[in-house]
Design a protein around this motif. Structure first.
Motif, PDB file in Angstrom:
ATOM      1  N   ARG A 215       0.796  -1.226   0.000  1.00  0.00           N
ATOM      2  CA  ARG A 215       0.000   0.000   0.000  1.00  0.00           C
ATOM      3  C   ARG A 215       0.828   1.275   0.000  1.00  0.00           C
TER       4      ARG A 215
ATOM      5  N   GLU B  61       1.837   4.820  -1.790  1.00  0.00           N
ATOM      6  CA  GLU B  61       1.010   5.753  -2.558  1.00  0.00           C
ATOM      7  C   GLU B  61       1.310   5.621  -4.043  1.00  0.00           C
ATOM      8  N   ARG B  62       0.314   5.978  -4.832  1.00  0.00           N
ATOM      9  CA  ARG B  62       0.443   5.770  -6.264  1.00  0.00           C
ATOM     10  C   ARG B  62       1.664   6.489  -6.837  1.00  0.00           C
TER      11      ARG B  62
ATOM     12  N   GLU C  36       4.340   7.450  -5.329  1.00  0.00           N
ATOM     13  CA  GLU C  36       5.545   6.827  -4.791  1.00  0.00           C
ATOM     14  C   GLU C  36       5.858   5.535  -5.571  1.00  0.00           C
TER      15      GLU C  36
END
Lengths: 314, 361, 364
Positions: free
Chosen positions: B102, B104-105, B107
């Motif tokens: 999970r 972040e997009r 990242e």
């Protein structure tokens, strides 16, 4: 060293001998022919099937003459018109399609863990047990199994006897749509497992471990790794179960109590009950077309490369 | 950083790993070296969390891992067969652990870019594994194992399937990346060269037991058991009987000769010992050259040309017909001693290792 | 011709080729020339109580008299039909010698022109008029007995006595516990009357019947064939059914409590018959005719129909003891008045239409 070398050399000499024999029997120029020769029986069978289908298509364009009980010489679309006009055929078709979809979905749902357990279990005894449990029903034909269910699930069957013994009253377990679906699932399960086995065996355990090591729990691993990799097997098994169910005759006939006919029953009735070969042929053609359309749909959704028919692409 | 304490693993009747203890310092590169079937992969899989130990504990950063499942450990692993996801592109493979964890997009995209660049695959992210070469697949596997910045990187013989040239190239590549990121790494291999080239620390395993745990130079120069001596380098082994023992080392009789050697333990006279001599420590002597502690006359049995060197297999009648191996590294001359010719070879006492004879297994 | 057939090992195909060549010489009356006996005669029959009755009543007696073994073939009547048709169309020898068939289906085959004319059978003389097929020329088939599609029921489910009306089928109490034939045979005309129509409405206004079926459909009856009814009664799956009295009687004889009655709307009465497919070798056709002739003899009729419990076409035979005065065994004009008889041509013409409608309602 010397003894180790002599064994393979004997082996190779044998292979060389066989090859020489083959060369003598089949001249190199004719090699291509042998390939076709092996294909011939299959091609012949397919050819005969195609001829039969041709006849069926021809029949479907002739209506029945009640006065002589022969098909009229004139070509017409009357049989197809009948199929469209009479809601009963729509209903029977819909019932078959829904049944095929339900049976396919549920069968795959149950077959998947079974096949998965078979490929992953480390215990030889367990694998053997799963294999025997899978193959045993294969030796019992569909009709016998259906009658077996009648005995077990009937009003005076084991289940209802137990329910009655517990004072719970009896249930209508047979002669309805649910019974047909149940019987079909039980019948299709081994087919689905067998078709899934190679696909699941082809998924290396390492890949699942890798997924887990990379932070995926088993649900995610299943969703993102196992399921996509098993897709060819799922599609193959799905198509087989779907078409077998769609065209099944015995289960609806025996477990359906006469009011849950599938298309095959309607075809049988047309050919035999009312001796209308034209109408039966039209129904058959419709079934072939619709079944093929659904299979084509499967493929287009799943992508044409799904079955990897071309082998490993480089 | 990683502490393996007295860990064992039993499969049925066999002990695959027997009471193994080792530890790795943060940022170090440790290699578990051993022949196939020695238990090194089993040990690695227990560290990764894919196998439960039958006994003992594993601690990472001081935390016991007993009840931590694999997916909750911060460990990146590169498998022997890579185990790339064939249905995903290279970039999706690298992004997989980030999605699972999970990130972040933004990242994720940044890391995929960064790590593909790190393994020199920029521009190939959209390819599926089967569209990449063997070496490129290796790089994807490394990038995937590292993209989420794991505390620990495990390598399960990932290079063993590659051809020699690519393997040696990748060894240096692995080392470069490992040092660039400073990630603590445990590597498993049966390739001594790989172990010596890449590692800060080598653990030699045999039959489930740890034989030696030391720096590469130490393992090579001071093998603690006959197995380690035999396993590393090209080593000639012959047996002898201890005549006497001094602080400097034992004196050993082999065949008709007595010679000095070196040992990690003190022997008693009449002990049977195994003597190990590395090929590069044996010198082929010219007439009048007597700079060696021990000199013997030998007959050439085989001469193997390996390009940068010639290996002589010789028989020494004086040493009860022992077979020894010697290198000739002189590229200009490559003295051509023919088969059956007689040569004189010699070595120094410090290079002859004596080990107690191991009980037959 | 007969002289040429000497060995017994000659197969039917060879014989056929022989007869085809000399077809022109076959005009002489069969009976005059002594015909070679075939190895066996095959009669298509229904199984269960039906087959046993045929064996004990006809087959065994015929074999005793002629020495020709009779084999019963239990292929479904609907499935043998297209096989015979195809054989006749393609000039092959048909798979059976004698077909035991419903009069409706036999009439359809007669229309298709695949039946051998039986006019010259001596035993046709003196049979009840019902033996003669209607709407057809000559005797392409011969009816052998009548039967009634009775209202069979389990007395246990009817504590107040036999049901007096077919409308009881619509009773919520019998939801999923009633049964009809899966093609509506035997009940279509009754449905019209039970639905408020009259005999005159058949076949032009069947709507009352269809309406009755629509209501019945909501009560989810089982649909099956002869053997199903017996086993359903046996296994307690149903309480009431429209089935041929033979099936109910068979169930009762195997110890199941089943009674039957003719409700106020009446019951359909129908006939079964025998016919011989065309294309048999001459001698086999000859002996097949002898078998049919034997089945019409007093002795065979008494035994066969007695075993079935059905009124024969041979007049004046005694009624089986357990069926004295039984409504399912009509003997007098008054008995027949309670029953509903539809002429075969009407049944044949409307069979596909009624079947389609029945299917539409129950499969829809």
């Amino acid at each position: 060293m010397a003894s180790a070398q002599s064994a393979p050399s004997l082996f190779w000499r044998l292979i060389d001998g066989l090859e020489a024999l083959l060369r003598r029997l089949v001249p190199p120029k004719r090699r291509g022919v042998t390939g076709w020769l092996f294909l011939a029986p299959a091609l012949l069978l397919v050819g005969i099937l195609a001829v039969g289908l041709g006849y069926i298509i021809e029949y479907s364009f002739h209506e029945l003459d009640i006065a002589t009980y022969r098909l009229k010489d004139a070509y017409s679309l009357g049989n197809y018109q009948t199929l469209i006009e009479r809601p009963v055929y729509r209903n029977v078709l819909w019932r078959s399609l829904l049944g095929a979809a339900l049976v396919t979905a549920i069968t795959l749902f149950f077959a998947f863990p079974y096949a998965y357990a078979m490929t992953r279990t480390r215990s030889a005894a367990m694998r053997k047990f799963l294999l025997i449990a899978l193959f045993l029903p294969f030796f019992i034909g569909q009709v016998v199994r259906a009658y077996g269910w009648l005995i077990i699930l009937g009003k005076q069957g084991v289940i209802n006897a137990m329910l009655a013994g517990l004072g719970l009253g009896t249930l209508d377990l047979i002669y309805n749509y649910g019974a047909v679906i149940f019987g079909l699932i039980q019948y299709m399960l081994p087919f689905a497992v067998l078709l899934l086995l190679p696909a699941l065996a082809a998924i290396p355990e390492d890949v699942e471990m890798a997924s887990e090591g990379l932070g995926a729990n088993w649900v995610s691993t299943f969703r993102h790794v196992v399921l996509p990799m098993a897709k060819p097997g799922l599609i193959g098994a799905g198509i087989v179960v779907f078409t077998l169910t769609l065209t099944d005759f015995a289960m609806p006939e025996i477990l359906g109590g006469g009011t849950t006919d599938f298309v095959a029953s309607a075809i049988y009735d047309s050919f035999f009950q009312i001796s209308n070969a034209g109408l039966g042929a039209a129904l058959s053609v419709a079934l072939v077309l619709i079944g093929s359309a659904f299979v084509a749909l499967f493929f287009s959704i799943a992508g044409s490369t799904t079955l990897d028919i071309g082998g490993e692409k480089k | 950083m990683v502490d393996v304490r007295q860990i064992s693993r039993r499969f049925g009747d066999t002990l695959a790993v027997d009471d193994a203890t080792l530890s790795v310092r943060r940022g170090d590169f440790l290699t578990i070296l051993g022949p196939s079937g020695c238990g090194k992969t089993t040990l690695l899989r227990m560290i990764a969390g894919f196998l439960e130990p039958s006994g003992g504990h594993i601690l990472i950063d001081g935390k016991p891992m007993d009840d931590v499942p694999a997916h909750r450990r911060s460990i990146g692993m590169v498998f022997q067969k890579l185990a790339l996801f064939p249905h995903m592109t290279a970039a999706q493979n690298v992004a997989y652990p980030l999605k699972m964890r999970r990130f972040e997009r933004g990242e994720i995209a940044a890391r995929v870019d960064r790590f593909l660049k790190l393994v020199r695959l920029d521009g190939l992210g959209s390819r599926r594994p089967h569209e990449l070469s063997g070496g490129q697949q290796q790089r994807v596997a490394i990038a995937r194992a590292l993209s989420f910045s794991p505390d620990l990187l495990l390598l399960d013989e990932p290079l063993s399937a590659l051809d020699k040239k690519l393997r040696e190239e990748m060894q240096l590549e692995f080392r470069r990346i490992q040092q660039e990121l400073g990630v603590t790494t445990i590597n498993v291999t049966h390739d001594q060269r790989e172990a010596l080239v890449m590692s800060d620390q080598i653990v030699v395993m045999d039959a489930g037991r740890i034989e030696q745990d030391a720096a590469p130079e130490d393992v090579y120069q001071n093998p603690s058991t006959g197995f380690v001596a035999r396993f590393l380098g090209m080593t000639s082994v012959f047996s002898g009987i201890v005549v006497s023992q001094t602080d400097a080392g034992p004196t050993i009789r082999v065949g008709d000769r007595e010679m000095h050697g070196r040992a990690g333990c003190a022997f008693k006279p009449d002990d049977t010992v195994e003597c190990a001599l590395r090929a590069e420590q044996i010198r082929i002597l010219e007439a009048g050259d007597d700079g060696c502690d021990t000199q013997v006359v030998a007959t050439v049995e085989q001469r193997i040309f390996e390009g940068d060197r010639v290996v002589y297999q010789v028989r020494v009648p004086a040493l009860a017909d022992a077979t020894l191996y010697a290198f000739d590294h002189d590229p200009l001359q490559h003295r051509r001693h023919g088969v059956n010719s007689t040569i004189t070879i010699g070595w120094n006492a410090a290079d002859l290792f004596a080990f107690p004879v191991e009980p037959a297994t | 011709m007969a002289k040429r057939i000497t060995g017994t090992g000659i197969n039917r195909r060879t014989l056929l080729q022989g007869t085809a060549v000399t077809a022109g010489a076959l005009m002489a009356p069969n009976i005059v020339i002594a015909q070679e006996k075939p190895k066996e005669l095959i009669v298509r029959a229904w199984g269960g109580a039906w087959g046993e009755a045929l064996k004990s009543g006809v087959a065994d007696g015929f074999t005793a008299e002629t020495g020709i073994p009779v084999r019963l073939d239990f292929t479904e009547d609907n499935e043998i039909k297209p096989k015979i048709w195809a054989a006749v169309d393609q000039g092959r020898v048909p798979p059976i010698h004698v077909n035991w068939d419903t009069t409706t289906n036999a009439t359809i085959s007669a229309r298709r022109d695949v039946c051998v004319d039986l006019s010259d059978l001596p035993n046709l003389k003196g049979l009840l008029p019902i033996a003669k097929p209607t709407g057809l020329e000559g005797w392409p088939l011969v009816n052998t007995y009548s039967y009634v599609y009775v209202c069979a029921y389990r007395p246990e489910a009817f504590p107040e006595g036999a049901p007096t009306t077919w409308k009881v089928l619509l009773d919520e109490k019998f939801k999923k516990r009633s049964a009809l034939y899966d093609d509506g045979i035997g009940f279509n005309p009754i449905a019209v009357i039970a639905g408020g129509g009259t005999l005159k409405d058949i076949p032009d206004n069947m709507e009352p019947g269809w309406e009755f079926y629509r209501k019945l459909k909501a009560n989810e009856p089982l649909l099956g064939e002869d053997p199903d009814f017996t086993s359903w009664f046996q296994n307690g799956e149903i309480d009431i059914a429209c089935t041929i009295s033979v099936n109910a009687r068979a169930a009762r004889e195997s110890g199941i409590e089943v009674e039957w009655t003719v409700p106020e709307e009446g019951c359909k009465v129908d006939t079964d018959g025998l016919w011989i497919p065309r294309g048999l070798p001459e001698n086999e056709e000859y002996w097949a005719k002898q078998l049919v002739n034997y089945a019409l003899s007093k002795d065979a009729q008494e035994k066969w129909c007695g075993a079935l419990g059905l009124p024969p076409v041979y007049p004046g035979l005694p009624v089986p003891a357990d069926l004295q005065g039984d409504p399912a065994y009509p003997t007098t004009p008054e008995d027949y008045a309670k029953l509903v008889s539809i002429p075969s041509p009407i049944l044949v013409d409307n069979q596909p239409i009624w079947f389609a409608k029945f299917n539409e309602i129950f499969q829809g």
